[in-house]
Design a protein around this motif. Structure first.
Motif, PDB file in Angstrom:
ATOM      1  N   TRP A 222       0.384  -1.810  -0.177  1.00 27.47           N
ATOM      2  CA  TRP A 222       0.090   0.014   0.418  1.00 27.47           C
ATOM      3  C   TRP A 222       0.814   1.640  -0.064  1.00 27.47           C
ATOM      4  O   TRP A 222       1.920   1.035   1.037  1.00 27.47           O
ATOM      5  CB  TRP A 222      -0.678  -0.441   1.383  1.00 27.47           C
TER       6      TRP A 222
ATOM      7  N   ARG B 268       0.239   5.956   0.204  1.00 20.17           N
ATOM      8  CA  ARG B 268      -0.500   6.362   0.093  1.00 20.17           C
ATOM      9  C   ARG B 268       0.445   7.806  -0.247  1.00 20.17           C
ATOM     10  O   ARG B 268       1.285   7.759   0.680  1.00 20.17           O
ATOM     11  CB  ARG B 268      -0.929   6.832   1.696  1.00 20.17           C
TER      12      ARG B 268
ATOM     13  N   ARG C  69      -6.830   6.258  10.655  1.00 19.90           N
ATOM     14  CA  ARG C  69      -6.215   4.809  10.291  1.00 19.90           C
ATOM     15  C   ARG C  69      -5.971   3.691  11.693  1.00 19.90           C
ATOM     16  O   ARG C  69      -5.982   4.655  12.931  1.00 19.90           O
ATOM     17  CB  ARG C  69      -5.046   5.365   9.818  1.00 19.90           C
TER      18      ARG C  69
ATOM     19  N   VAL D 188      -9.222   0.101   2.562  1.00 16.41           N
ATOM     20  CA  VAL D 188     -10.125   1.345   2.779  1.00 16.41           C
ATOM     21  C   VAL D 188     -10.929   0.796   2.070  1.00 16.41           C
ATOM     22  O   VAL D 188     -11.638   0.782   0.856  1.00 16.41           O
ATOM     23  CB  VAL D 188      -8.327   1.885   1.345  1.00 16.41           C
TER      24      VAL D 188
ATOM     25  N   GLU E 281      -8.790   3.526   7.134  1.00 11.28           N
ATOM     26  CA  GLU E 281      -7.774   2.739   6.704  1.00 11.28           C
ATOM     27  C   GLU E 281      -7.716   1.903   7.438  1.00 11.28           C
ATOM     28  O   GLU E 281      -7.214   2.343   9.283  1.00 11.28           O
ATOM     29  CB  GLU E 281      -6.549   3.310   6.283  1.00 11.28           C
TER      30      GLU E 281
END
Lengths: 399, 399, 399, 399
Positions: free
Chosen positions: A149, A151, B153, B217, B231
């Motif tokens: 992942w 971001r 998150r 997500v 997330e």
């Protein structure tokens, strides 16, 4: 290393940053002539950066007999024209981001330079920040295992120039302006050979009275199963927020390029002029960066570009990369309208990437879900029973 | 304030955290009896926390004549049964997160307590961290304007208990375990009366050999136009990453609950035992938190719950909130399969929230896109021409 | 645990913080009567914290028939009188920092409570912050080896109350106000049994038009060789800076209690009221803490104090500790004048601490200065030749 | 800009960093010949950095017919000899830090270059980090008012090369190695024209079996009243800690050059090679910097040096500065022995600096100690009564 003599097209913020970099430190390269649509701005730029000549004639600037490299820093809607002329002139071309307003436009530019056989580099500075370059090397060396992942976030309160707000001239809003950075950062971390399969994107216009998006979030699914996630905004408050996060099966990377880099200043006010790009306040707690053109990647970017030109190799960022980025942005815009995952339509040159692998360990025939070390040194296994599908704990002697 | 005598159901990590909180500092409340499925674990817990009695009889624990509050800390699949018995016993009920494995289950539990007329609180600790509570108050006081986006998150390397890995018992994977926290944090920031309209979610199982998702997500679109983004991961490396970010039209909030809270320690090793929940290493750079039960919200959560009970009001987090969270998670799971935005099916009690407003300022009939203050004190306006749609700069005298 | 009924002496900032703590969360203790020199402030305090009674009669407040604990929160010059009366009344006494204005005064107070045989606790909150308590435990568990150096820094823009600025009432300036915290934090890290030998201190009055110091830096040498270093200031800009750093032979600890604790907010202004103690701005980037009374140690402090009272043990911080702190501050003031290291005059009860030990390893008869692992796994030794005293590199096989 | 051809003296870590910088990016300067005491190390260096020639003949290297600049990167005890030869050869000289082992030695070197009339620069890289340069500009622009205090801290676990540990060759221990950086950083912030008056220093040898100090703390008092404070250590654990803090009457600056710069990585291990200078671990949480030669100031340092040479001006850091630094270090060593403040003996060229000014405001004839804005907009003044000397609060209407 060969010293390069440059035609600079454009005198806006990006032309300033490029020239500040080229003329900074002990660099051997120099801008020889600058083109501006306005004679006034051209003259001011010439003065500002000690450039010998300025002109409002694009063709003349590109074909200047003493330059061997053309840097395209004009607004997006002029990229294709500028690239065409430069390719025709047989010069090396470095084009700022985004390459085109659409994948179609980018594709034509790619074809143009490939047909002409000229050197072409894609000026994606944020893929060249020293932190990013070092982080990519760590990832490639296996420091965090397989990337699962990424971001990438790029947000600020909105552009400084009028033309940026006009989607007809740029190709869109915050995605076109900022998303292009994020996408290419993500590709560098998941691997450029890792095909972007499809895209889900949400856009909205929440604050500014414009037709294009001032906020967007998107997910990009790559062939390996890795997910790229970008967040772009023209409505962020507090400066310019440039952060990247990378998760891997064996590690994690967090990069902060702008607002928290180890430079913190409180001022009661009254002293300072320029703090940093897109800074919102001149008093209170401020977070400048040390050397903006280095921290934002411009220095390493031109080193790679001219090094590639010297050595007859491709630079890290090519027109093909620019085309891939445009293709992903096109899919984002389609998805924002259709509200479904949209495939990335692309002439793919990158090969095939295997799925991130799960290699299940077994213990007495059962799948090991997790191992934890207990304070006394023994291990706790969480097992999935092969027959029943039940999950159970099992304490075993050490390792 | 009335001292409370508590039936604690469950002796796992969450039972420990709850009891550590209740029995910590100068608290007036106490666990009177603890229920465990295992007599051994019950006895150990009794010893560990100086609880007078333990039992393996759920009914007896709930109906213990000296307790007035039942705390449900058993695995997810037992929540409904425990709540039913407690409601039948007419006791106040505090149930850990997630409320149900599905919205349907949560709805039945909500109906049960409403029918029985008992006090019911939803133990969503992360909505009660001191940072979160203070940040919510700032948002409500207008410090950041209208909320446009919230990122929550929550990631770590995976749960410690076997049953957590079994989707049949829990209702899913990382979303059920961690997403429930994120969703409710997001709701607190965008406003609980702000209806969650639809959801886009991507899930994958990338590392652990399990059937449920170890990564997800999701985007949640609220009626106001605000976007919630969560997330969650069971594959994060480096400890437990709990961060929230809130963007508003006039400000920004960043919260870090665990890995970067102003406590940094390097150790060459050899000294320490417990570092922090989900810590992965005992040497090198470590990032403990000060007081976990305070920082993770447990202290303020029980204060609110018992305060509400004392005062005959609703707590901040109710079974209805738990039901909303389950409804959003259901939509996430549907979306992960359908790969489209899925509506949040919900018996909505929250009213209507207006769209985040754009109030366009005009200047001589043209729309003002942006105002910037120049170094000399004059202002630069970026205007959109009302006739042509072109964007132009205009310099005007100060303010 | 026994619920305590408290006489609170003083209604200033510290009285507020103490009572906020005692009446906060689910605490069992309560302020029964409050004393203020002003009937008006007493009444406002009574109202603010739901205290049953207020009075301007110090004696009556202390001797209130329903209280068993007296908390001394009046200005420094009243500590001795308040402690005398409370000791005479046979009540438990908790006295805020600093204990006295001088070591002589502190010594008399210590004698008073010891003679009276009453429980006496020194309310040094910053030694009780959750971070500090956990860090001390790590140090005691050996996580960073022998402590070699502790830096404690406490600075802000200056006190809120007039009497704080009057050295006649307080005993000095920033050292008396803030240095007392730092000194006791340092003692907790180097070990309370580690005798403070001598002190070097520099003071100055740089900004405020006062006679006492508004800035000071001091070094405290302990018997083990460890150095404590404190920095205090009433002229810091940017809020309240509370940081501690601990260096050990095997590790490092960095604590930040206030300005960087994982809570960051940018606001364009217009929303907020109270941000944090000593915050200077209400717009721009702000750094609140979550729960001030927890983060600043008040909660754990009262838990320890009342726990000690319940269990008939000494609290972590005693009047003797307060006396040691005053003795060190006295030496600081002497040193600031004499400009030499001044011995700490002290009736020492703490025993003897050995010098931090250097155990020199040898290799083939030479002293090993350092070992470094090379990329190929071999080790590089830096050796000091036993004969010549020369330093040389030696590469050896692994391990 | 004129391209420079360089004689590099020394092939240790510092020679590597210098050459990496000179040959990095698009630089126009190049090392033409390198001198090493060892033919082997010279050859390896030549190879490593593509340098045309290496030699073990110092004189020949310096007098190489094609070089115009000599960079002195040999151990401290060889500086004077190298500078003498280079001055005699009439070449520009850049000498690494510290200039001499003592002020006397530094003074002779200063005299040598002044007599010879050659260009001489002091290679104090940490005064050239981009953060430091920008922070100095902010201070000079008045952003933080008058500087009252500067803390400069440089600590790591100890040098890599054997000769560094031999005080006979270097002039001392951690102060000579690291304190020289701190002192010059401090001077840049308080102003180079601000005379260092006297010094108090504490040193100790706590961990390594050596005769020189492995830890030191010092205070430097400047003519303005500003205090410089440095902390140096060869026993720090956790990497290389390079931090500066500057307090001013109107602001604050915090710089972190190495361990917390917005690059954070967790790795379970197995991937990486070099992390950063003085890094202690290759797994767990790591904190690399982006571009070490830029972040540590080498790039801007050489740009200033060669720019000064091109333009016929003095560089920012001169041999005189090096001599001042040595003079302060001499005073530190004297103070560490005498345990009193020692004057800085110095041939001062810097003029006179006025005392940091206190301008006391008055209100109705009383001194204003502090103004605070109350929530209702009124102001609270803390006043010192001109007659009684008492301090009182006074509430007044707004501003």
């Amino acid at each position: 290393m060969q010293a390069r003599s440059i035609t600079m097209l454009g005198t806006g913020l990006i032309g300033d940053f490029y020239t500040m970099t080229l003329h900074g430190q002990r660099g051997r390269d120099a801008v020889r002539v600058v083109y501006s649509r306005s004679a006034e701005r051209g003259a001011a730029f010439r003065e500002r950066w000690s450039v010998p000549e300025s002109t409002t004639d694009l063709e003349a600037a590109v074909r200047h007999p003493e330059t061997d490299v053309v840097v395209v820093g004009v607004p997006n809607f002029m990229h294709e024209e500028a690239v065409s002329i430069a390719a025709d002139a047989g010069k090396a071309i470095l084009c700022t981001k985004p390459l085109g307003r659409t994948a179609e436009e980018a594709r034509r530019m790619l074809d143009t330079v490939e047909r002409a056989g000229v050197f072409a580099g894609y000026l994606e500075d944020l893929c060249y920040t020293p932190k990013t370059l070092k982080a990519i090397r760590s990832v490639e060396a296996g420091a965090i295992g397989d990337v699962t992942w990424v971001r990438s976030r790029e947000t600020h309160p909105g552009p400084h120039s009028a033309w940026f707000w006009d989607g007809r001239l740029t190709g869109g809003g915050a995605i076109i302006d900022l998303g292009c950075h994020c996408i290419e950062i993500i590709r560098n971390f998941v691997g450029k050979g890792n095909r972007p399969v499809d895209v889900l994107c949400h856009t909205d216009t929440l604050v500014h009275p414009i037709a294009d998006e001032d906020n967007a979030v998107a997910l990009i699914r790559f062939e390996s199963g890795a997910i790229g996630q970008f967040e772009v905004s023209w409505t962020f408050r507090g400066g310019m927020d440039l952060r990247d996060e990378v998760a891997g099966t064996h590690g994690t990377i967090w990069l902060n390029h702008f607002l928290r880099t180890g430079f913190e200043m409180f001022t009661a006010g009254g002293g300072e002029g320029y703090v940093a790009e897109k800074a919102e306040t001149a008093a209170g707690w401020l977070f400048p960066v040390g050397d903006e053109v280095s921290e934002l990647g411009y220095v390493d970017m031109f080193t790679d570009m001219f090094g590639a030109l010297d050595e007859g190799r491709q630079p890290r960022e090519t027109f093909y990369d620019g085309y891939v980025v445009n293709s992903i942005m096109d899919a984002c815009y389609r998805s924002a309208k259709s509200r479904v995952w949209e495939p990335v339509d692309l002439d793919w040159r990158g090969g095939v990437t295997p799925r991130i692998g799960i290699v299940a360990e077994t213990y007495e025939g059962h799948t090991v879900i997790k191992r934890e070390v207990l304070p006394d040194g023994r291990q706790k296994l969480i097992l999935k029973d092969a027959q029943t599908g039940d999950f159970v704990d099992r304490i075993v002697a050490r390792g």
